[in-house]
Design an enzyme around this catalytic site. Structure first.
Site, PDB file in Angstrom:
ATOM      1  N   HIS A 252       3.443  -0.905  -3.681  1.00 44.23           N
ATOM      2  CA  HIS A 252       3.296   0.528  -3.401  1.00 44.23           C
ATOM      3  C   HIS A 252       4.055   0.917  -2.131  1.00 44.23           C
ATOM      4  O   HIS A 252       3.475   0.962  -1.040  1.00 44.23           O
ATOM      5  CB  HIS A 252       1.814   0.874  -3.234  1.00 44.23           C
ATOM      6  CG  HIS A 252       1.040   0.847  -4.503  1.00 44.23           C
ATOM      7  ND1 HIS A 252       0.965   1.932  -5.352  1.00 44.23           N
ATOM      8  CD2 HIS A 252       0.298  -0.130  -5.083  1.00 44.23           C
ATOM      9  CE1 HIS A 252       0.214   1.631  -6.392  1.00 44.23           C
ATOM     10  NE2 HIS A 252      -0.199   0.380  -6.262  1.00 44.23           N
TER      11      HIS A 252
ATOM     12  N   CYS B  43       3.680   0.406  -9.888  1.00 44.29           N
ATOM     13  CA  CYS B  43       2.432  -0.217 -10.334  1.00 44.29           C
ATOM     14  C   CYS B  43       2.137   0.173 -11.783  1.00 44.29           C
ATOM     15  O   CYS B  43       2.834  -0.266 -12.684  1.00 44.29           O
ATOM     16  CB  CYS B  43       1.296   0.141  -9.376  1.00 44.29           C
ATOM     17  SG  CYS B  43      -0.132  -0.969  -9.502  1.00 44.29           S
TER      18      CYS B  43
ATOM     19  N   GLU C 120       4.918   3.795  -1.208  1.00 47.83           N
ATOM     20  CA  GLU C 120       4.430   5.084  -0.695  1.00 47.83           C
ATOM     21  C   GLU C 120       3.323   4.932   0.333  1.00 47.83           C
ATOM     22  O   GLU C 120       3.027   5.873   1.085  1.00 47.83           O
ATOM     23  CB  GLU C 120       3.943   5.967  -1.856  1.00 47.83           C
ATOM     24  CG  GLU C 120       2.644   5.553  -2.508  1.00 47.83           C
ATOM     25  CD  GLU C 120       2.785   4.507  -3.597  1.00 47.83           C
ATOM     26  OE1 GLU C 120       1.826   4.324  -4.373  1.00 47.83           O
ATOM     27  OE2 GLU C 120       3.856   3.862  -3.680  1.00 47.83           O
TER      28      GLU C 120
END
Length: 230
Positions: free
Chosen positions: A204, A87, A206
């Protein structure tokens, strides 16, 4: 695997990233402040996480790319080190010249925060080797400036060199304008450097690494990293 996460004023995804790396790799990353001028010794991976570095003043990633620590990150990458930018981290990598192109304002001029589908375009990288080629993964996006732009020559080079890591797609893997949330050219969601050791991506991974969080679409990225770099 030894890793470090760069923390800027306005970074807000460093703890999510640290949890994912620790969960999959079994070792917590070090946190490195933006004012530092050197990276810790013995690193295998440097991560530029998501957020709004320096409040996105000037433009997203512009000030982060000119912070003291980025000189060390650039030297690390140029020496063959592995760098992951997610990002805002992707925005910083393009601003720093470590990846081609630019991240522009989203097509509809709105902040986007929702799950999207990604198609894995290459498994010949330390970030995607645990996926299947053409696999569709569900991961979240949360950005205002995620519209990837590059000129025709750069897009052709990325395609010819198999450097597009991920494309936005529909749940069935179909790529098209309707499934590209931000207007990115060629539906690009993530790209690799020429040596394949630097990855920038807007989604994302994660945030979806364990079932309790609603899915594991991002877990294979971290598995790829750990298996490749350990």
């Amino acid at each position: 695997m030894n890793s470090a996460i760069i923390v800027f004023p306005g970074t807000n995804r460093e703890r999510d990233m640290a949890k994912a790396l620790t969960l999959v790799g079994g070792k917590a990353p070090q946190m490195v402040w933006h004012r530092d001028s050197a990276l810790p010794a013995g690193l295998d991976l440097v991560v530029l996480p998501g957020g709004f570095s320096y409040g996105d003043y000037l433009r997203s990633g512009a000030m982060g790319a000119r912070s003291p620590i980025l000189d060390a990150v650039r030297r690390f990458a140029e020496a063959g080190g592995h760098v992951l930018g997610v990002c805002n981290g992707f925005q910083i990598l393009t601003e720093a010249g470590l990846l081609p192109g630019a991240l522009m304002r989203n097509r509809d001029l709105r902040f986007i925060c929702r799950d999207v589908h990604l198609r894995v375009e290459t498994i010949a990288s330390p970030y995607t080797s645990a996926y299947g080629l053409g696999e569709v993964a569900r991961v979240p996006v949360a950005h205002h400036d995620g519209n990837y732009f590059a000129d025709d020559a750069t897009l052709a080079q990325l395609a010819d060199e198999d450097r597009v890591a991920f494309r936005y797609c529909a749940a069935d893997g179909t790529v098209g304008e309707a499934s590209t949330p931000n207007g990115s050219r060629d539906a690009i969601a993530g790209i690799l450097s020429a040596n394949r050791r630097v990855l920038g991506m807007m989604p994302h991974p994660e945030n979806l690494v364990e079932p309790a969080l609603g899915g594991i679409g991002g877990r294979a990225l971290f598995q790829s990293i750990v298996e490749s770099l350990s």
